[in-house]
Design a protein around this motif. Structure first.
Motif, PDB file in Angstrom:
ATOM      1  N   PRO A 177     -45.187 -53.401  -3.354  1.00  0.00           N
ATOM      2  CA  PRO A 177     -43.733 -52.889  -2.109  1.00  0.00           C
ATOM      3  C   PRO A 177     -43.868 -54.198  -1.184  1.00  0.00           C
ATOM      4  CG  PRO A 177     -45.581 -50.806  -2.112  1.00  0.00           C
ATOM      5  CD  PRO A 177     -46.204 -51.933  -2.922  1.00  0.00           C
ATOM      6  N   ASP A 178     -42.578 -54.435  -1.000  1.00  0.00           N
ATOM      7  CA  ASP A 178     -42.353 -55.381   0.129  1.00  0.00           C
ATOM      8  C   ASP A 178     -41.993 -54.738   1.575  1.00  0.00           C
ATOM      9  OD1 ASP A 178     -40.675 -57.635   1.376  1.00  0.00           O
ATOM     10  OD2 ASP A 178     -39.646 -57.973   0.272  1.00  0.00           O
ATOM     11  N   VAL A 179     -43.613 -55.141   2.464  1.00  0.00           N
ATOM     12  CA  VAL A 179     -43.798 -54.312   3.599  1.00  0.00           C
ATOM     13  C   VAL A 179     -42.216 -54.445   4.202  1.00  0.00           C
ATOM     14  CG1 VAL A 179     -44.789 -53.462   5.750  1.00  0.00           C
ATOM     15  CG2 VAL A 179     -45.331 -53.630   3.209  1.00  0.00           C
ATOM     16  N   GLY A 180     -42.012 -55.960   3.996  1.00  0.00           N
ATOM     17  CA  GLY A 180     -41.533 -56.797   5.228  1.00  0.00           C
ATOM     18  C   GLY A 180     -39.685 -55.855   5.531  1.00  0.00           C
ATOM     19  N   GLN A 181     -39.290 -55.255   4.000  1.00  0.00           N
ATOM     20  CA  GLN A 181     -38.508 -54.542   3.897  1.00  0.00           C
ATOM     21  C   GLN A 181     -38.230 -53.182   4.302  1.00  0.00           C
ATOM     22  OE1 GLN A 181     -35.242 -55.467   0.079  1.00  0.00           O
ATOM     23  NE2 GLN A 181     -36.553 -58.070   0.519  1.00  0.00           N
ATOM     24  N   LYS A 182     -39.006 -52.734   4.403  1.00  0.00           N
ATOM     25  CA  LYS A 182     -39.722 -51.796   4.853  1.00  0.00           C
ATOM     26  C   LYS A 182     -39.495 -51.096   6.272  1.00  0.00           C
ATOM     27  CE  LYS A 182     -39.314 -50.202   0.612  1.00  0.00           C
ATOM     28  NZ  LYS A 182     -37.927 -49.186   0.495  1.00  0.00           N
ATOM     29  N   ILE A 183     -39.331 -52.650   6.769  1.00  0.00           N
ATOM     30  CA  ILE A 183     -39.358 -52.574   8.860  1.00  0.00           C
ATOM     31  C   ILE A 183     -37.847 -52.548   9.359  1.00  0.00           C
ATOM     32  CG2 ILE A 183     -40.649 -53.803  10.671  1.00  0.00           C
ATOM     33  CD1 ILE A 183     -42.913 -54.543   8.939  1.00  0.00           C
ATOM     34  N   ARG A 184     -37.476 -51.553  10.315  1.00  0.00           N
ATOM     35  CA  ARG A 184     -37.042 -51.198  11.355  1.00  0.00           C
ATOM     36  C   ARG A 184     -37.320 -51.967  12.408  1.00  0.00           C
ATOM     37  NH1 ARG A 184     -35.642 -52.146   6.642  1.00  0.00           N
ATOM     38  NH2 ARG A 184     -34.102 -50.779   5.620  1.00  0.00           N
ATOM     39  N   ASP A 185     -38.040 -51.055  12.969  1.00  0.00           N
ATOM     40  CA  ASP A 185     -37.728 -51.189  14.551  1.00  0.00           C
ATOM     41  C   ASP A 185     -38.728 -52.053  15.377  1.00  0.00           C
ATOM     42  OD1 ASP A 185     -37.626 -50.469  17.273  1.00  0.00           O
ATOM     43  OD2 ASP A 185     -38.638 -48.563  17.396  1.00  0.00           O
ATOM     44  N   VAL A 186     -39.086 -53.311  15.412  1.00  0.00           N
ATOM     45  CA  VAL A 186     -39.674 -54.944  16.599  1.00  0.00           C
ATOM     46  C   VAL A 186     -38.896 -55.206  17.699  1.00  0.00           C
ATOM     47  CG1 VAL A 186     -40.755 -56.175  15.341  1.00  0.00           C
ATOM     48  CG2 VAL A 186     -40.491 -54.944  13.811  1.00  0.00           C
ATOM     49  N   PRO A 187     -39.977 -54.526  18.234  1.00  0.00           N
ATOM     50  CA  PRO A 187     -39.057 -55.177  19.554  1.00  0.00           C
ATOM     51  C   PRO A 187     -39.337 -56.597  19.648  1.00  0.00           C
ATOM     52  CG  PRO A 187     -40.707 -53.284  20.049  1.00  0.00           C
ATOM     53  CD  PRO A 187     -40.652 -53.880  18.809  1.00  0.00           C
ATOM     54  N   ASP A 188     -38.750 -57.724  19.978  1.00  0.00           N
ATOM     55  CA  ASP A 188     -38.180 -59.014  20.372  1.00  0.00           C
ATOM     56  C   ASP A 188     -39.504 -59.644  20.083  1.00  0.00           C
ATOM     57  OD1 ASP A 188     -35.542 -58.891  19.381  1.00  0.00           O
ATOM     58  OD2 ASP A 188     -34.853 -59.196  21.474  1.00  0.00           O
ATOM     59  N   ARG A 189     -40.619 -58.984  21.380  1.00  0.00           N
ATOM     60  CA  ARG A 189     -42.079 -59.626  21.920  1.00  0.00           C
ATOM     61  C   ARG A 189     -42.630 -59.485  20.893  1.00  0.00           C
ATOM     62  NH1 ARG A 189     -45.639 -56.634  25.461  1.00  0.00           N
ATOM     63  NH2 ARG A 189     -45.282 -54.762  25.540  1.00  0.00           N
ATOM     64  N   ALA A 190     -43.147 -58.612  19.855  1.00  0.00           N
ATOM     65  CA  ALA A 190     -43.170 -58.482  18.619  1.00  0.00           C
ATOM     66  C   ALA A 190     -43.361 -59.011  17.271  1.00  0.00           C
ATOM     67  CB  ALA A 190     -43.844 -57.089  18.615  1.00  0.00           C
ATOM     68  N   ARG A 191     -41.583 -59.273  17.841  1.00  0.00           N
ATOM     69  CA  ARG A 191     -41.428 -60.093  15.785  1.00  0.00           C
ATOM     70  C   ARG A 191     -42.392 -61.105  15.242  1.00  0.00           C
ATOM     71  NH1 ARG A 191     -35.823 -60.158  15.498  1.00  0.00           N
ATOM     72  NH2 ARG A 191     -35.336 -57.619  15.607  1.00  0.00           N
ATOM     73  N   GLY A 192     -42.526 -61.966  16.392  1.00  0.00           N
ATOM     74  CA  GLY A 192     -43.459 -63.067  15.482  1.00  0.00           C
ATOM     75  C   GLY A 192     -44.487 -62.822  15.020  1.00  0.00           C
TER      76      GLY A 192
END
Length: 505
Positions: free
Chosen positions: A62-77
């Motif tokens: 399963p593609d975890v990245g496509q299921k992620i929605r709420d990621v604060p900007d400072r955690a994106r990297g």
């Protein structure tokens, strides 16, 4: 060849893959498992190969990245880095699948116990870290992400329907005793590769363009309906065909700061400082291959290769031959980059540094929900296909066409899964509620490629798109990427031209 020498953040799993790949290289190069038991089926004008058994051919996660929605900007990297490590884990698991044929033949539980089970544990650890990073940054991580940890093995001819899992469960990764007797099919054909040293493409991945029905593809990304007061102009930017040989296996959008984040090599036109470590400032200050120097946008796509035995510059590199991407890199003879309008009204300017990914590099295992490239031949443009490579007649070019999402949420230049800030038009040509129309990028690549031959269920000298190793070079995995780095004056010119109904360049 355009590689950047700045310090790169390399996931631990990538280093593991490199070691495993080195062990598997020998003689004619890296051999990747395809595990076909072939039965030949005649079709008008071409041959197709079907799997007669259900041997494990690839790793389906399963593609975890496509299921992620709420990621604060400072955690994106950090989250993008963890997702890139997860991709490396899948590559490592596929490498292990490809090099343990003898062990699998002797143990029906080998794939599950030695490959899929440990992979699930490693993915679970990364998912836990992703959830922690999101929560620490003030977001609310999805508690159900753990359900995406498990992967399965499946046959090469079984494509997903969009769910990313086959029935949502796992099998033991094997069919009966896990292999076909001594690793050969009934006619003695070696199953370890496609005859060209890698796991794909195979004969079933090709179709004679004459066998494609005209107007049969339902184009989700075109301007589907007539509308009143639409913007009918176009703006074409000429950025060449990568004459400067700028190649790398990074992905600045999906895996910023990660060396070899794409696991396949990209062609670049436009911006000349494009790798995983390029900041917005780097992009803004870079040179450009575009004739209009106000366009420093980056346009990039996976290279096509002819599997003819050519040793390219990346023959022994990660992203290249070490991950099953082998053969002569084929540059397009022509790369047309055109921006068009909306059938329902005016377009507005794209924000600078807007990022758009279209298509899905993992469509073979994810399913076709985000697949978005059309393959065709010059002179046959009314015949478009997404899941096959076309066999074109002599004198006809292979065409690769992508129309990007053209509806922007009006706020964000990117999103956690790199998709939610953009949308395709609806059936009537309008944007979904909360989105506004921006110029739609249309990329048309034309290639001069010797037509592969298909005989007795085998394809000779095939061409194929570079891919993640476990995606088996399937045409449906083609994709395209864009970062807008036009200066403000040029973007306003693009918008004005389109809204006035003129054709500009």
């Amino acid at each position: 060849m355009g590689r950047n020498t700045r310090k790169r953040r390399t996931p631990l799993a990538t280093k593991i893959v490199a070691g495993a790949a080195a062990l598997a290289v020998g003689g004619g190069g890296l051999v990747w498992a395809n595990f076909y038991a072939s039965a030949h089926e005649e079709h008008p004008g071409h041959n197709r190969t079907r799997s007669a058994g259900a041997q494990v051919a690839t790793i389906d996660c399963p593609d975890v990245g496509q299921k992620i929605r709420d990621v604060p900007d400072r955690a994106r990297g950090e989250v993008d880095g963890e997702l890139a490590t997860m991709d490396s884990q899948i590559t490592n698991a596929y490498q292990r699948l490809a090099t343990t044929r003898r062990a699998q033949a002797g143990d029906s539980q080998f794939v599950q116990n030695s490959i899929l089970g440990p992979l699930k544990d490693r993915r679970k650890a990364i998912i836990d870290r992703i959830q922690l990073e999101i929560n620490r940054a003030g977001g609310k991580a999805d508690d159900n992400l753990d359900e995406l940890a498990g992967c399965q093995g499946r046959p090469a001819d079984q494509q997903q329907d969009g769910g990313g899992q086959n029935g949502g469960g796992q099998d033991d990764g094997q069919n009966d005793d896990g292999q076909n007797d001594d690793g050969q099919n009934g006619d003695g054909q070696n199953q370890d590769d496609n005859g060209n040293g890698v796991a794909g493409p195979v004969a079933d991945d090709f179709i004679d363009i004459n066998d494609v029905q005209p107007n049969s593809r339902d184009s989700r990304n075109g301007l589907a309906a007539d509308g009143d007061g639409g913007s009918t102009g176009t703006f074409t930017t000429d950025c060449g065909v990568n004459e400067n040989n700028l190649f790398n296996s990074d992905n600045l959008i999906a895996a910023p700061g990660v060396d070899n984040g794409a696991h396949h090599t990209h062609d670049y036109v436009g911006n000349q400082d494009n790798d995983a470590f390029s900041s917005d400032e780097d992009l803004a200050n870079a040179d450009t291959s575009c004739q209009n120097q106000g366009d420093k946008s980056t346009y990039y796509w996976p290279v096509l290769r002819l599997q003819d035995g050519t040793q390219e510059f990346d023959a022994n590199d990660q992203g290249g031959g070490a991950e099953g991407n082998i053969g002569k890199i084929l540059k397009p003879a022509q790369a047309e980059l055109k921006f068009v309008g909306s059938q329902q009204g005016d377009v507005v300017a794209m924000p600078k540094f807007l990022r758009i990914i279209t298509g899905d590099a993992k469509s073979f295992t994810n399913g076709d929900a985000n697949a978005n490239t059309s393959w065709s031949c010059s002179g046959f443009e009314d015949r478009q296909v997404t899941d096959k490579y076309p066999l074109c007649p002599e004198g006809s070019q292979v065409l690769r066409t992508t129309n990007f999402q053209s509806c922007w949420d009006g706020q964000n230049i990117d999103s956690a899964n790199h998709r939610d800030h953009m949308a395709f038009v609806q059936e009537d040509g309008s944007c979904p509620e909360g989105f506004q129309a921006v110029p739609q990028l249309q990329v048309r690549l034309a290639y001069d490629i010797p037509t592969p031959t298909v005989e007795n269920g085998q394809v000779q000298n095939p061409y194929a798109v570079d891919s993640f190793p476990e995606q088996l070079h399937k045409p449906i995995t083609d994709h395209n990427d864009f970062i807008n780095v036009m200066d403000e004056d040029l973007m306003n010119e693009v918008v004005d031209c389109i809204n006035r109904g003129e054709d500009c360049q």
